[in-house]
Design a protein around this motif. Structure first.
Motif, mmCIF file in Angstrom:
data_model
loop_
_atom_site.group_PDB
_atom_site.id
_atom_site.type_symbol
_atom_site.label_atom_id
_atom_site.label_comp_id
_atom_site.label_asym_id
_atom_site.label_seq_id
_atom_site.Cartn_x
_atom_site.Cartn_y
_atom_site.Cartn_z
ATOM 1 N N LEU A 121 0.827 -1.211 0.000
ATOM 2 C CA LEU A 121 0.000 0.000 0.000
ATOM 3 C C LEU A 121 0.854 1.251 0.000
ATOM 4 O O LEU A 121 0.635 2.187 -0.784
ATOM 5 C CB LEU A 121 -0.924 0.005 1.219
ATOM 6 N N ILE A 122 1.829 1.294 0.899
ATOM 7 C CA ILE A 122 2.680 2.485 1.009
ATOM 8 C C ILE A 122 3.450 2.711 -0.292
ATOM 9 O O ILE A 122 3.536 3.837 -0.787
ATOM 10 C CB ILE A 122 3.646 2.351 2.199
ATOM 11 N N ALA A 123 3.991 1.637 -0.858
ATOM 12 C CA ALA A 123 4.746 1.776 -2.107
ATOM 13 C C ALA A 123 3.859 2.279 -3.240
ATOM 14 O O ALA A 123 4.248 3.176 -4.003
ATOM 15 C CB ALA A 123 5.389 0.444 -2.476
ATOM 16 N N ASP A 124 2.655 1.715 -3.359
ATOM 17 C CA ASP A 124 1.734 2.140 -4.422
ATOM 18 C C ASP A 124 1.331 3.600 -4.252
ATOM 19 O O ASP A 124 1.308 4.382 -5.215
ATOM 20 C CB ASP A 124 0.480 1.268 -4.416
ATOM 21 N N LEU A 125 0.979 3.969 -3.025
ATOM 22 C CA LEU A 125 0.516 5.334 -2.757
ATOM 23 C C LEU A 125 1.635 6.339 -2.974
ATOM 24 O O LEU A 125 1.427 7.394 -3.587
ATOM 25 C CB LEU A 125 -0.017 5.423 -1.325
ATOM 26 N N TYR A 126 2.812 6.023 -2.477
ATOM 27 C CA TYR A 126 3.944 6.940 -2.625
ATOM 28 C C TYR A 126 4.283 7.124 -4.104
ATOM 29 O O TYR A 126 4.560 8.239 -4.571
ATOM 30 C CB TYR A 126 5.148 6.401 -1.862
ATOM 31 N N THR A 127 4.250 6.043 -4.861
ATOM 32 C CA THR A 127 4.537 6.131 -6.295
ATOM 33 C C THR A 127 3.487 6.983 -6.997
ATOM 34 O O THR A 127 3.822 7.817 -7.862
ATOM 35 C CB THR A 127 4.577 4.730 -6.914
ATOM 36 N N SER A 128 2.223 6.798 -6.640
ATOM 37 C CA SER A 128 1.146 7.605 -7.222
ATOM 38 C C SER A 128 1.352 9.084 -6.929
ATOM 39 O O SER A 128 1.199 9.940 -7.811
ATOM 40 C CB SER A 128 -0.201 7.141 -6.669
ATOM 41 N N LEU A 129 1.722 9.395 -5.685
ATOM 42 C CA LEU A 129 1.969 10.784 -5.306
ATOM 43 C C LEU A 129 3.130 11.375 -6.103
ATOM 44 O O LEU A 129 3.016 12.470 -6.670
ATOM 45 C CB LEU A 129 2.272 10.860 -3.807
ATOM 46 N N VAL A 130 4.232 10.653 -6.180
ATOM 47 C CA VAL A 130 5.410 11.170 -6.882
ATOM 48 C C VAL A 130 5.125 11.329 -8.371
ATOM 49 O O VAL A 130 5.552 12.309 -8.998
ATOM 50 C CB VAL A 130 6.637 10.262 -6.639
ATOM 51 N N ASP A 131 4.397 10.392 -8.957
ATOM 52 C CA ASP A 131 4.017 10.531 -10.369
ATOM 53 C C ASP A 131 3.271 11.850 -10.598
ATOM 54 O O ASP A 131 3.508 12.552 -11.592
ATOM 55 C CB ASP A 131 3.129 9.362 -10.809
ATOM 56 N N GLN A 132 2.346 12.166 -9.694
ATOM 57 C CA GLN A 132 1.516 13.353 -9.872
ATOM 58 C C GLN A 132 2.314 14.636 -9.690
ATOM 59 O O GLN A 132 2.182 15.570 -10.486
ATOM 60 C CB GLN A 132 0.335 13.321 -8.893
#
Length: 236
Positions: free
Chosen positions: A66-77
């Motif tokens: 979860l943390i990896a997916d969310l952090y990646t989504s945030l950084v992408d944005q």
């Protein structure tokens, strides 16, 4: 036919995995981080307790994902928002980064809390951290912004006595390779920029700022303007 069956199974597994992660965030929203439980998720989905373990062996594996997916989504944005502004507009790129971070966080408050706020009781992250790639990308992305501002900001910094050994070896090595002219003090500045983009936002996500203002977005924007001025670059 066999390839079609394999493809169907893969799609079903991906859909179930996505549902598990979505329900985990729903449980967190309702009961805090300690509410994340594989057994509780299995009950919500009508799965057997043993079936869900074929997707995530432990609760900690789920939290790490979860943390990896969310952090990646945030950084992408935030990277996309920054890169949509021309490289010559240093102030605009900083403000775009902060504005995108706020937009993502308001759209994903449970994700923000899981990444930056509420610890999950008993959670043991991997030795490298739960989201090492995304965390490093975020830090290097801020260093890239600071590198553009450094010609203006370097004489405004209160302390230039930083050493490369002050920072994690992976971050220091990457920065020195990509930005060989930058001193360690620029990395310290990037961390301070991170703190200013996140600090006021934390008050908003946790409901503190809303007790005192009906326009938290305006307050945040003012903070971003003050940030770029403090770096010696012109605000748009």
């Amino acid at each position: 036919m066999e390839a079609e069956i394999v493809g169907r199974r893969a799609r079903l597994r991906a859909q179930t995995t996505a549902e598990i992660k979505a329900i985990a965030l729903q449980l967190m929203a309702q009961g805090g981080p300690d509410a994340i439980s594989l057994r509780a998720i299995a009950r919500e989905m009508g799965m057997s307790g043993s079936a869900i373990y074929s997707y995530f062996a432990t609760r900690d594996d789920l939290v790490t994902t979860l943390i990896a997916d969310l952090y990646t989504s945030l950084v992408d944005q935030v990277e996309a928002a920054r890169d949509a502004v021309g490289a010559e507009d240093v102030a605009g790129r900083i403000i775009a980064w902060g504005t995108a971070m706020r937009a993502w966080s308001l759209a994903n408050p449970e994700g923000f809390r899981l990444i930056y706020g509420d610890p999950v009781r008993g959670y043991q992250p991997p030795a490298s951290g739960p989201a090492p790639d995304a965390a490093k990308r975020a830090c290097v992305g801020l260093v890239e912004i600071v590198a553009s501002a450094w010609p203006f900001a370097k004489d405004l910094q209160p302390n230039d006595d930083h050493q490369w050994s002050d920072f994690s070896p992976g971050l220091a090595t990457t920065v020195r390779e990509r930005f060989p002219a930058l001193p360690p003090a620029a990395v310290a500045l990037a961390l301070r920029v991170w703190g200013r983009t996140q600090g006021l936002l934390s008050l908003e996500i946790y409901g503190h700022l809303g007790l005192h203002t009906s326009k938290p977005g305006a307050v945040y924007h003012d903070e971003m303007l003050d940030l770029v001025r403090s770096l010696g670059v012109a605000a748009p």
